[in-house]
Design a protein around this motif. Structure first.
Motif, PDB file in Angstrom:
ATOM      1  N   UNK A  40      42.894 -84.037 -48.943  1.00 57.38           N
ATOM      2  CA  UNK A  40      42.877 -82.692 -48.384  1.00 57.38           C
ATOM      3  C   UNK A  40      43.706 -82.661 -47.117  1.00 57.38           C
ATOM      4  N   UNK A  41      44.752 -81.820 -47.110  1.00 54.24           N
ATOM      5  CA  UNK A  41      45.677 -81.776 -45.980  1.00 54.24           C
ATOM      6  C   UNK A  41      45.966 -80.329 -45.605  1.00 54.24           C
ATOM      7  N   UNK A  42      46.635 -80.171 -44.466  1.00 56.62           N
ATOM      8  CA  UNK A  42      47.099 -78.871 -44.005  1.00 56.62           C
ATOM      9  C   UNK A  42      48.612 -78.952 -43.869  1.00 56.62           C
ATOM     10  N   UNK A  43      49.331 -77.992 -44.451  1.00 56.30           N
ATOM     11  CA  UNK A  43      50.792 -78.006 -44.387  1.00 56.30           C
ATOM     12  C   UNK A  43      51.293 -76.746 -43.696  1.00 56.30           C
ATOM     13  N   UNK A  44      52.486 -76.861 -43.089  1.00 54.29           N
ATOM     14  CA  UNK A  44      53.091 -75.696 -42.444  1.00 54.29           C
ATOM     15  C   UNK A  44      53.927 -74.925 -43.460  1.00 54.29           C
ATOM     16  N   UNK A  45      54.675 -73.933 -42.978  1.00 58.01           N
ATOM     17  CA  UNK A  45      55.459 -73.085 -43.886  1.00 58.01           C
ATOM     18  C   UNK A  45      56.618 -73.837 -44.532  1.00 58.01           C
ATOM     19  N   UNK A  46      56.960 -75.025 -43.989  1.00 56.46           N
ATOM     20  CA  UNK A  46      58.021 -75.849 -44.577  1.00 56.46           C
ATOM     21  C   UNK A  46      57.452 -76.971 -45.436  1.00 56.46           C
ATOM     22  N   UNK A  47      56.144 -76.859 -45.777  1.00 57.01           N
ATOM     23  CA  UNK A  47      55.464 -77.830 -46.630  1.00 57.01           C
ATOM     24  C   UNK A  47      55.366 -79.218 -46.000  1.00 57.01           C
ATOM     25  N   UNK A  48      55.307 -79.277 -44.683  1.00 55.41           N
ATOM     26  CA  UNK A  48      55.134 -80.545 -43.990  1.00 55.41           C
ATOM     27  C   UNK A  48      53.657 -80.736 -43.659  1.00 55.41           C
ATOM     28  N   UNK A  49      53.119 -81.899 -44.006  1.00 54.98           N
ATOM     29  CA  UNK A  49      51.713 -82.189 -43.733  1.00 54.98           C
ATOM     30  C   UNK A  49      51.524 -82.353 -42.227  1.00 54.98           C
ATOM     31  N   UNK A  50      50.525 -81.665 -41.688  1.00 52.61           N
ATOM     32  CA  UNK A  50      50.254 -81.693 -40.255  1.00 52.61           C
ATOM     33  C   UNK A  50      49.322 -82.861 -39.908  1.00 52.61           C
ATOM     34  N   UNK A  51      49.644 -83.545 -38.819  1.00 49.60           N
ATOM     35  CA  UNK A  51      48.913 -84.752 -38.448  1.00 49.60           C
ATOM     36  C   UNK A  51      47.611 -84.415 -37.728  1.00 49.60           C
ATOM     37  N   UNK A  52      46.554 -85.219 -37.947  1.00 50.87           N
ATOM     38  CA  UNK A  52      45.321 -85.043 -37.162  1.00 50.87           C
ATOM     39  C   UNK A  52      45.619 -85.158 -35.673  1.00 50.87           C
ATOM     40  N   UNK A  53      44.950 -84.330 -34.897  1.00 53.51           N
ATOM     41  CA  UNK A  53      45.189 -84.341 -33.459  1.00 53.51           C
ATOM     42  C   UNK A  53      46.186 -83.303 -33.017  1.00 53.51           C
ATOM     43  N   UNK A  54      46.953 -82.755 -33.965  1.00 55.49           N
ATOM     44  CA  UNK A  54      47.943 -81.739 -33.609  1.00 55.49           C
ATOM     45  C   UNK A  54      47.279 -80.389 -33.381  1.00 55.49           C
ATOM     46  N   UNK A  55      46.088 -80.197 -33.956  1.00 57.15           N
ATOM     47  CA  UNK A  55      45.410 -78.908 -33.846  1.00 57.15           C
ATOM     48  C   UNK A  55      46.148 -77.795 -34.551  1.00 57.15           C
ATOM     49  N   UNK A  56      47.072 -78.171 -35.437  1.00 55.24           N
ATOM     50  CA  UNK A  56      47.936 -77.183 -36.071  1.00 55.24           C
ATOM     51  C   UNK A  56      47.188 -76.386 -37.133  1.00 55.24           C
TER      52      UNK A  56
END
Length: 543
Positions: free
Chosen positions: A360-376
């Motif tokens: 389970x991950x979170x990606x931005x609008x460019x389909x890049x997986x956001x790293x833990x700690x980024x709060x993104x």
């Protein structure tokens, strides 16, 4: 290795034949009984010309016979497609046709809708009518259907089916909140892994032995699970398989009734209950307060597929202080995406917060997986075992099922319409549906977050939050709600909301309805709510 639902179920039957498998409508069947009934229906389907790749529609409410039909289709390598029995004739015609149904197994109580839809689905060439415990009176078999009882009496209870493959598919139709129903195509092995015990729910590590679930189940004491959502949805069908594959018993009620649910708890003594969020949770709590039933067996309430607000969880804790409440993230397209556990007084905004999970991950609008700690913040996505795509819809498949960029390189993923935030510890907080975002004066408001706050007010029984046109702000936050008793204290609701929400998130218009409409899986009917708000003047407005 045989990672199909039929093979894995047969392993459980062989290991625990005399255990109770299903309890429904006053009947109990053992694993051996259930297997033999499914074998009989499976042989009938083969004799009628159906086998690998055939699409078998199952137009039924929750019952033992429904699972017989699902298992029979899996046994002959056909594709069981559960039909939403709440659909209109137009929706049924669309689903029957879009899903390319070859045969249909249906409860007698649905004979009318089936008859209306059949002329629009000429591909269907075989019908099996099943007696219906909810039917008001017995009726003759219609539409050229064969009787379920005659089918079982004439066929062999032995197995004798061919080899199966983990590449055999299962197609789940999901209506979502907008548009026509869509068929999500899963490989059976992938579906089993993400939703029926083939992966450890907490670590994401795969099971590497097809006999592990049945072996572990046979070595322990069986438990009982009361599953309340309809079997047309994975929130009921997959927990059923998770239970059965480990030798546990499942209890069904053909139609949800909160008071009757607690009677079933007292009579059958389940350890766990599966619900769909507030739609079932709130009436269950209120019914329990008026009941004197013994609930001492119940230790777990597990919710998924719909918002389960903090206020309703707290209400459960008030009546059942020692209860364990879990809240899962997932969808028809993603399968299981993580699980969170509630504690009394937990501050919950929007959807649940689920623990770190490898897939389970979170990606931005460019389909890049956001790293833990980024709060993104970004889009909730699922990597690992994911569906093959939407049935007969390559364009929509390309939009949802795509490649994302992980630290280890590109990976195939399903990117949902859910907005989410990655937390420092790798856990994920679900913010709300992206297509349910209300843009008011340039600010984004997630409907689920406002719904959870509004429904926590004592005057509000149920509510759906939508955006309605506003000359000044573009859209304003609005609530279509069912009041608990009489006219609600609108000023009190506003004050309550302001204590927990930013000013631009405060509801400005209110409509009172006798009942809030929801889907069969408990999700809000946003189209209905918008339509009601459009067609009627608000009962209260804040300027």
């Amino acid at each position: 290795m045989a990672y199909t639902f039929a093979d894995l179920f047969e392993h459980a039957v062989d290991a625990m034949p005399d255990r109770i498998a299903l309890i429904a409508s006053g009947e109990e069947v053992t694993f051996r009984d259930l297997d033999e009934r499914a074998n009989r229906l499976g042989h009938h389907l083969e004799t009628a010309g159906f086998g690998a790749g055939s699409h078998i529609g199952i137009h039924m409410h929750n019952s033992i016979e429904t699972m017989v039909a699902v298992l029979a289709a899996f046994k002959v390598r056909a594709v069981p497609i559960t039909v939403n029995y709440r659909y209109t004739t137009d929706e049924l015609v669309y689903l029957y046709d879009n899903a390319d149904l070859d045969a249909l197994v249906f409860h007698a109580g649905f004979a009318g809708p089936v008859a209306e839809a059949l002329p629009g689905a000429p591909r269907i060439r075989h019908l099996v009518e099943v007696p219906d415990v909810l039917a008001t009176e017995p009726s003759p078999v219609r539409h050229g259907a064969v009787r379920y009882e005659d089918v079982l009496a004439a066929a062999s209870p032995a197995r004798g089916f061919g080899r199966r493959s983990g590449d055999d598919v299962y197609i789940l139709y999901t209506g979502g909140t907008t548009g026509r129903p869509k068929g999500v195509v899963w490989r059976q092995e992938d579906m089993w892994r993400v939703l029926a015990g083939g992966l450890d729910f907490f670590t994401g590590e795969p099971i590497l032995d097809e006999f592990q679930q049945s072996r572990t189940g046979a070595a322990g004491e069986p438990m009982r699970m009361l599953i309340l959502p309809p079997l047309i949805h994975t929130s009921a069908l997959m927990p059923t398989f998770t239970a059965l594959l480990a030798g546990n018993a499942v209890i069904y009620d053909p139609k949800f009734d909160a008071a009757r649910t607690w009677q079933l708890v007292g009579r059958h003594r389940p350890t766990a209950m599966v619900i769909t969020g507030d739609a079932m949770g709130r009436p269950l709590v209120e019914a329990l307060r008026a009941s004197a039933v013994d609930t001492s067996s119940l230790s777990v309430v597990a919710s998924g597929a719909a918002l389960f607000s903090g206020s309703v969880k707290d209400a459960f804790f008030e009546v059942l202080p020692d209860l364990l409440i879990s809240d899962s993230v997932g969808s028809s397209e993603t399968g299981f995406g993580g699980i969170g556990f509630a504690t009394k007084g937990l501050d919950q905004r929007g959807g649940p917060k689920v623990g770190k999970h490898r897939h389970t991950v979170v990606v931005d609008d460019e389909n890049r997986v956001q790293a833990p700690g980024s709060g993104a913040e970004g889009w909730l996505a699922k990597i690992g075992p994911v569906p093959l795509g939407y049935y007969n819809d390559p364009a929509k498949s390309a939009e949802i099922f795509r490649q994302v960029h992980t630290a280890g390189g590109p990976a195939r993923a399903v990117v949902t319409g859910d907005r989410a935030r990655i937390e420092d510890d790798g856990s994920v907080t679900l913010l709300g549906r992206g297509n349910m975002v209300i843009n008011t004066g340039g600010e984004k408001v997630f409907a689920e977050e406002v719904e959870a706050v509004v429904k926590a007010h004592p005057d509000v029984y149920d509510a759906i939050v939508v955006g309605v046109p506003d000359e000044r702000w573009g859209s304003r936050v609005a609530v279509v709600m069912r009041a608990r008793d009489g006219l609600p204290d609108f000023e009190g609701i506003e004050k309550h909301a302001r204590s927990q929400l930013a000013g631009y998130k405060i509801p400005r218009s209110f409509w009172i309805v006798p009942e809030v409409e929801r889907t069969s899986s408990g999700k809000p009917e946003y189209r209905w709510a918008r339509g009601h708000a459009t067609a009627h003047a608000p009962d209260h407005r804040i300027d």
